[in-house]
Design an enzyme around this catalytic site. Structure first.
Site, mmCIF file in Angstrom:
data_model
loop_
_atom_site.group_PDB
_atom_site.id
_atom_site.type_symbol
_atom_site.label_atom_id
_atom_site.label_comp_id
_atom_site.label_asym_id
_atom_site.label_seq_id
_atom_site.Cartn_x
_atom_site.Cartn_y
_atom_site.Cartn_z
ATOM 1 C CE LYS A 189 54.587 41.169 -47.241
ATOM 2 N NZ LYS A 189 55.153 41.137 -45.879
ATOM 3 C CG HIS A 244 28.342 52.089 -41.330
ATOM 4 N ND1 HIS A 244 29.186 52.121 -40.227
ATOM 5 C CD2 HIS A 244 28.740 53.105 -42.152
ATOM 6 C CE1 HIS A 244 30.054 53.115 -40.377
ATOM 7 N NE2 HIS A 244 29.800 53.716 -41.535
ATOM 8 N NE ARG A 299 31.813 60.962 -43.681
ATOM 9 C CZ ARG A 299 32.394 61.658 -44.655
ATOM 10 N NH1 ARG A 299 32.512 62.948 -44.528
ATOM 11 N NH2 ARG A 299 32.843 61.081 -45.763
ATOM 12 C CB THR A 300 33.840 55.229 -40.195
ATOM 13 O OG1 THR A 300 32.639 55.560 -40.883
ATOM 14 C CG2 THR A 300 33.567 54.125 -39.201
ATOM 15 N NE ARG A 350 33.950 51.832 -43.606
ATOM 16 C CZ ARG A 350 33.425 53.026 -43.877
ATOM 17 N NH1 ARG A 350 33.847 53.708 -44.927
ATOM 18 N NH2 ARG A 350 32.503 53.546 -43.111
HETATM 19 N N1 CP Z 1 29.559 57.821 -43.062
HETATM 20 C C1 CP Z 1 30.680 57.129 -43.333
HETATM 21 O O1 CP Z 1 30.775 55.918 -43.097
HETATM 22 O O2 CP Z 1 31.671 57.902 -43.856
HETATM 23 P P1 CP Z 1 33.115 57.359 -44.250
HETATM 24 O O3 CP Z 1 32.945 56.378 -45.376
HETATM 25 O O4 CP Z 1 33.896 58.563 -44.659
HETATM 26 O O5 CP Z 1 33.673 56.679 -43.045
#
Ligand code: CP
Length: 357
Positions: free
Chosen positions: A82, A131, A53-54, A103
């Site tokens: 590396k 998040h 999603r993100t 991320r």
């Molecule tokens: N909600 C969320 O962060 O989903 P993903 O880990 O798929 O990005």
């Protein structure tokens, strides 16, 4: 040069969040108005951890604004494999792109990236810490599905210890008046103390319970979460927690008629699929709303290049390291071990963990 980064939503006033939400709502209703808002701009997505999603909602957000993409979704196919440091990778990629979305599995990594980036950085999840764009997604979902962000009894259920989405959401919703929080978890997976301390500072009430069945009837919102297997030290500890909380139609029938069920997804087995058809279940809509609020965020950060927020304001103590072994400052040795607070219990400026001096 200074940039406006989104590392922690609480670095910004509520007014800023509300402006983003208004823009997100307008984009949701009138996407064609924004189809060229980021023409010629490039977004880099650096995903050191899996995501559906993100990552894809950020990518489609930028494409729907007229921009372009670069990045990786598997660090093992980049020079990270590396041994390239986070600092070097960030510095290099920010020279190619206008905005960087990261991320990373380690708490504090997004702030560490922002220290050397030559463009705005967006935290797309840093380990079990925060998040913030999921929180913006959740706020937009509540605005569109509940019509308000105030005076709600919000139940959060599952892995409240490791779930960064619940930490960010509780911090944010405690800034709106009249909200009450019901934390539903086992004693092993309780909400961290620093989040409860933030609630106390904001004067927001909460209670901690172990039974979903007993709590569900009082809730306006139920935020279900996955048990975060990847954050457990052993499979034995994970399997002891797995399946403790499963929302099914029988439990849902105990809820108020206007309850809304959110989940950041991915789901494993904590919501049975028969719940999906119920109008109270809004988690698939929630994932789509995430694209609109990310469009609003990208536009806002790219149009505020002369504004900035301070990244570090604390100090180092000779010989003192963050007590969180996962903290990015404990693996990227060049980072300042910066703490804020007074007395002998100080807080890491990267991961918020408390450390005794
Ligand atoms: N909600 C969320 O962060 O989903 P993903 O880990 O798929 O990005």
């Amino acid at each position: 040069m200074n940039y406006l980064h989104l590392i922690d939503l609480n670095d910004f006033p509520v007014k800023f969040w509300n402006e983003l939400l208004e823009l997100g709502i307008d984009i949701y209703h009138n996407p064609e108005k924004y189809a060229h808002a980021c023409d010629g701009k490039i977004m880099a997505t650096l995903f050191y951890e899996p995501s559906t999603r993100t990552q894809m909602s950020f990518q489609t957000a930028m494409l729907r604004l007229g921009g372009s993409l670069i990045g990786f979704d598997n660090p093992s196919t980049s020079s990270v494999a590396k041994g390239e440091s986070l600092s070097d990778t960030t510095q290099i990629v920010s020279g190619y792109a206008d905005v960087l979305v990261i991320r990373h599995p380690q708490p504090g990594a997004a702030k560490a990236a922002a220290l050397t980036a030559d463009c705005p950085v967006i935290n797309a999840g840093d380990g079990g810490h925060l998040h913030p764009t999921q929180t913006l997604t959740d706020l937009l979902t509540l605005r569109l599905e509940k019509g308000t962000l105030e005076n709600l009894n919000i139940g959060l259920c599952g892995d409240l210890k490791n779930g960064r989405t619940v930490h960010s959401l509780v911090k944010a919703m405690s800034c709106y008046k009249g909200n009450h929080f019901t934390f539903i978890s086992t004693s092993e997976l309780k909400m961290p103390q620093y989040i409860k301390d933030i609630l106390s500072v904001h004067g927001a009430s909460f209670k901690e319970v172990e039974s979903l069945e007993e709590a569900i009837g009082e809730l306006d919102v139920l935020y279900m979460t996955r048990i975060q297997r990847e954050r457990f030290k052993s499979d034995e500890e994970y399997f002891a927690q797995k399946d403790t909380y499963v929302l099914d139609t029988a439990k849902l029938s105990l809820s108020k008629p206007d309850l809304k069920v959110l989940h950041p997804l991915p789901r494993v087995d904590e919501i049975t699929t028969d719940v999906d058809k119920n109008e109270k279940a809004v988690y698939f809509k929630q994932a789509k709303y995430g694209m609109y609020i990310r469009m609003a965020l990208i536009m806002t950060l790219l149009s505020n290049e002369n504004r900035s927020i301070p990244l570090l304001s604390g100090k180092e103590y000779p010989g003192v390291c963050c007590s969180n072994e996962l903290c990015i400052t404990n693996s990227e040795s060049y980072l300042p071990k910066s703490f804020v607070g007074i007395g002998d219990n100080v807080e890491c400026e990267f991961c918020n963990e408390r450390t005794l001096l």
